[in-house]
Design an enzyme around this catalytic site. Structure first.
Site, PDB file in Angstrom:
ATOM      1  N   GLU A  27       0.814  -1.216   0.000  1.00 39.99           N
ATOM      2  CA  GLU A  27       0.000   0.000   0.000  1.00 39.99           C
ATOM      3  C   GLU A  27       0.845   1.261   0.000  1.00 39.99           C
ATOM      4  OE1 GLU A  27      -3.988  -1.057   2.430  1.00 39.99           O
ATOM      5  OE2 GLU A  27      -2.136  -1.096   3.556  1.00 39.99           O
TER       6      GLU A  27
ATOM      7  N   CYS B 257       3.279   8.601   0.671  1.00 44.57           N
ATOM      8  CA  CYS B 257       3.870   7.735   1.691  1.00 44.57           C
ATOM      9  C   CYS B 257       3.992   6.342   1.084  1.00 44.57           C
ATOM     10  CB  CYS B 257       2.944   7.725   2.916  1.00 44.57           C
ATOM     11  SG  CYS B 257       3.448   6.563   4.190  1.00 44.57           S
TER      12      CYS B 257
ATOM     13  N   CYS C  49       6.185  -6.434   7.859  1.00 47.42           N
ATOM     14  CA  CYS C  49       7.203  -5.814   8.713  1.00 47.42           C
ATOM     15  C   CYS C  49       7.505  -6.736   9.874  1.00 47.42           C
ATOM     16  CB  CYS C  49       6.704  -4.467   9.230  1.00 47.42           C
ATOM     17  SG  CYS C  49       7.949  -3.572  10.181  1.00 47.42           S
TER      18      CYS C  49
ATOM     19  N   CYS D 115       6.145  -3.466  16.517  1.00 43.80           N
ATOM     20  CA  CYS D 115       5.760  -2.373  17.425  1.00 43.80           C
ATOM     21  C   CYS D 115       4.313  -2.591  17.876  1.00 43.80           C
ATOM     22  CB  CYS D 115       5.893  -1.015  16.731  1.00 43.80           C
ATOM     23  SG  CYS D 115       7.576  -0.656  16.210  1.00 43.80           S
TER      24      CYS D 115
ATOM     25  N   CYS E 232       1.281  -0.700  16.059  1.00 39.55           N
ATOM     26  CA  CYS E 232       1.269  -0.557  14.600  1.00 39.55           C
ATOM     27  C   CYS E 232       0.647  -1.770  13.920  1.00 39.55           C
ATOM     28  CB  CYS E 232       2.698  -0.377  14.104  1.00 39.55           C
ATOM     29  SG  CYS E 232       2.807  -0.166  12.319  1.00 39.55           S
TER      30      CYS E 232
ATOM     31  N   GLY F 267       6.916  -1.471   6.516  1.00 31.97           N
ATOM     32  CA  GLY F 267       8.297  -1.942   6.435  1.00 31.97           C
ATOM     33  C   GLY F 267       9.298  -1.035   7.110  1.00 31.97           C
TER      34      GLY F 267
ATOM     35  N   CYS G   5      -1.182   6.856   9.697  1.00 33.07           N
ATOM     36  CA  CYS G   5       0.033   6.208  10.210  1.00 33.07           C
ATOM     37  C   CYS G   5      -0.291   4.934  10.969  1.00 33.07           C
ATOM     38  CB  CYS G   5       0.766   7.103  11.198  1.00 33.07           C
ATOM     39  SG  CYS G   5       1.180   8.701  10.566  1.00 33.07           S
TER      40      CYS G   5
HETATM   41  N1  SAH Z   1       9.499   1.209  10.161  1.00 29.04           N
HETATM   42  C1  SAH Z   1       9.592   2.638  10.044  1.00 29.04           C
HETATM   43  C2  SAH Z   1       8.624   3.250   9.053  1.00 29.04           C
HETATM   44  C3  SAH Z   1       7.205   2.787   9.069  1.00 29.04           C
HETATM   45  S1  SAH Z   1       6.176   3.354  10.394  1.00 29.04           S
HETATM   46  C4  SAH Z   1       9.458   3.280  11.404  1.00 29.04           C
HETATM   47  O1  SAH Z   1       9.228   2.586  12.381  1.00 29.04           O
HETATM   48  O2  SAH Z   1       9.653   4.490  11.516  1.00 29.04           O
HETATM   49  C5  SAH Z   1       5.906   5.058  10.114  1.00 29.04           C
HETATM   50  C6  SAH Z   1       5.573   5.844  11.379  1.00 29.04           C
HETATM   51  O3  SAH Z   1       4.235   5.578  11.846  1.00 29.04           O
HETATM   52  C7  SAH Z   1       6.480   5.499  12.547  1.00 29.04           C
HETATM   53  O4  SAH Z   1       6.829   6.641  13.249  1.00 29.04           O
HETATM   54  C8  SAH Z   1       5.575   4.631  13.367  1.00 29.04           C
HETATM   55  O5  SAH Z   1       6.041   4.511  14.677  1.00 29.04           O
HETATM   56  C9  SAH Z   1       4.266   5.360  13.236  1.00 29.04           C
HETATM   57  N2  SAH Z   1       3.106   4.600  13.658  1.00 29.04           N
HETATM   58  C10 SAH Z   1       2.924   3.279  13.582  1.00 29.04           C
HETATM   59  N3  SAH Z   1       1.718   2.931  14.073  1.00 29.04           N
HETATM   60  C11 SAH Z   1       1.121   4.081  14.454  1.00 29.04           C
HETATM   61  C12 SAH Z   1      -0.143   4.379  15.022  1.00 29.04           C
HETATM   62  N4  SAH Z   1      -1.022   3.415  15.302  1.00 29.04           N
HETATM   63  N5  SAH Z   1      -0.432   5.672  15.277  1.00 29.04           N
HETATM   64  C13 SAH Z   1       0.461   6.653  14.989  1.00 29.04           C
HETATM   65  N6  SAH Z   1       1.666   6.427  14.436  1.00 29.04           N
HETATM   66  C14 SAH Z   1       1.999   5.154  14.186  1.00 29.04           C
END
Ligand code: SAH
Length: 345
Positions: A91, A104, A111, A115, A118, A160, A333
């Site tokens: 996506e 984006c 991934c 986290c 996420c 990713g 995000c």
């Molecule tokens: N792997 C990379 C890029 C992908 S995530 C990274 O970790 O930075 C892109 C951004 O979205 C990151 O800052 C991540 O922490 C944030 N993110 C992920 N899940 C989220 C959520 N549920 N709400 C807000 N930001 C989120």
């Protein structure tokens, strides 16, 4: 078969010479593919027919296929679902700002980082994307822009961990910023990482002008490793040191991303810990109200986010609150997860 779209100019020259064509053809082909966004050889009218045939056979252009587009009724954000050659789904999200379009893009299918907040991590890691698959997300969306507009900003913040796929991300950046290509300014590209220390150092050594965004989300090691398993492997102190190195070598200030999670990282004490961590660092903090992806973690209230921002601002920290776009299409995000619903059927 050669994945021609993923070749840098030098690589394309080598390929052209391998197929016994004069080297100036490389420039023509590169311009068609990357500047004019043409992937059909028959449209490349300044190439002789014989060469077009040869290219069609030896180096068909693979671009991801658009499977679905979802448009937000709230803010015009569009989420694109792409199918790759091997059937994997990825996506990208197109956002319309006052200054132009921003996109984006994903760097991996799935991934591995896990986290807790996420959704991209649900279903785990599948594979790295290739250079042409990263470029293809942009080129396809450019062709789909109704107003013929231009994408001015790229954030590698989709699914990713880009710093675990630098083999792809670096040539991708060189191609997309090249003058005879789409020619995006490196300064308008942001790479977001969860904190892969060797990757940050390697990127720093490249001395590109791209913005590095660190997904911080917690100002202490203890809390950070509860939210982000990767922090156990790369402790906060090492991550911050590598970010300092990035700043030293590139002169680019780091963006620290901080998703605000109710009752977890949004207290006054959390704000003070954040100030202690970054006070003497040339940085910018981006507060992101958490986008809810599961049942456990909730976003901080708008008042809480503003209050947190004020505490930081009083200590002279550069801080902004990120506007959340595309919420109604699961395009915000951390919400990119549709592929898993599709592939797990
Ligand atoms: N792997 C990379 C890029 C992908 S995530 C990274 O970790 O930075 C892109 C951004 O979205 C990151 O800052 C991540 O922490 C944030 N993110 C992920 N899940 C989220 C959520 N549920 N709400 C807000 N930001 C989120």
């Amino acid at each position: 078969m050669t994945d021609i779209l993923g070749l840098e100019f030098e690589g394309l020259k080598a390929f052209v010479s391998e197929i016994n064509e004069p080297s100036y053809r490389a420039k023509q082909i590169y311009t068609w593919l990357h500047k004019r966004n043409v992937s059909d050889y028959d449209t490349m009218t300044d190439l002789p027919e014989g060469l077009r045939k040869k290219l069609t056979e030896l180096a068909p252009v693979f671009v991801p296929e658009i499977k679905q587009i979802r448009s937000s009724n709230q803010d015009g954000t569009k989420k694109y679902l792409f199918e790759l050659n091997d059937g994997q789904l990825i996506e990208s999200v197109l956002m319309h700002y006052k200054y132009g379009y921003s996109i984006c893009i994903s760097s991996q299918a799935g991934c591995a980082m896990g986290c807790s907040f996420c959704a991209s991590t649900v279903g785990g890691f599948i594979r790295n994307l290739s250079v042409s698959e990263m470029l293809g997300q942009i080129y396809r969306i450019v062709s789909d822009l109704e107003d013929g507009g231009r994408i001015s900003h790229i954030v590698i913040m989709g699914v990713g961990e880009p710093l675990l796929n630098l083999e792809t991300v670096l040539p991708f950046i060189r191609i997309i910023t090249s003058e005879s290509g789409y020619n995006i300014s490196a300064r308008n590209i942001t790479i977001s990482t969860c904190g892969i220390v060797p990757g940050i150092k390697r990127l720093a050594a490249e001395q590109l002008q791209v913005t590095l965004a660190l997904s911080l989300h917690a100002a202490t090691q203890e809390l950070r490793q509860r939210l982000m398993p990767v922090a156990k492997k790369y402790p906060l102190e090492d991550v911050m040191n590598s970010c300092d190195e990035y700043f030293r070598l590139t002169g680019r200030r780091i963006t620290y991303e901080y998703a605000m999670i109710r009752g977890i990282n949004d207290s006054d004490e959390d704000a003070r810990a954040l100030i202690r961590l970054i006070k003497n660092r040339n940085s910018h903090v981006n507060l992101i109200p958490l986008n809810q992806t599961g049942k456990d973690l909730m976003p901080s209230s708008p008042d809480k986010v503003r209050h947190f921002q004020e505490i930081l601002a009083k200590s002279k920290i550069n801080v902004t609150i990120r506007r959340s776009l595309g919420n109604d299409i699961d395009g915000a995000c951390g919400q990119l997860r549709r592929q898993y619903k599709d592939t797990s059927r």
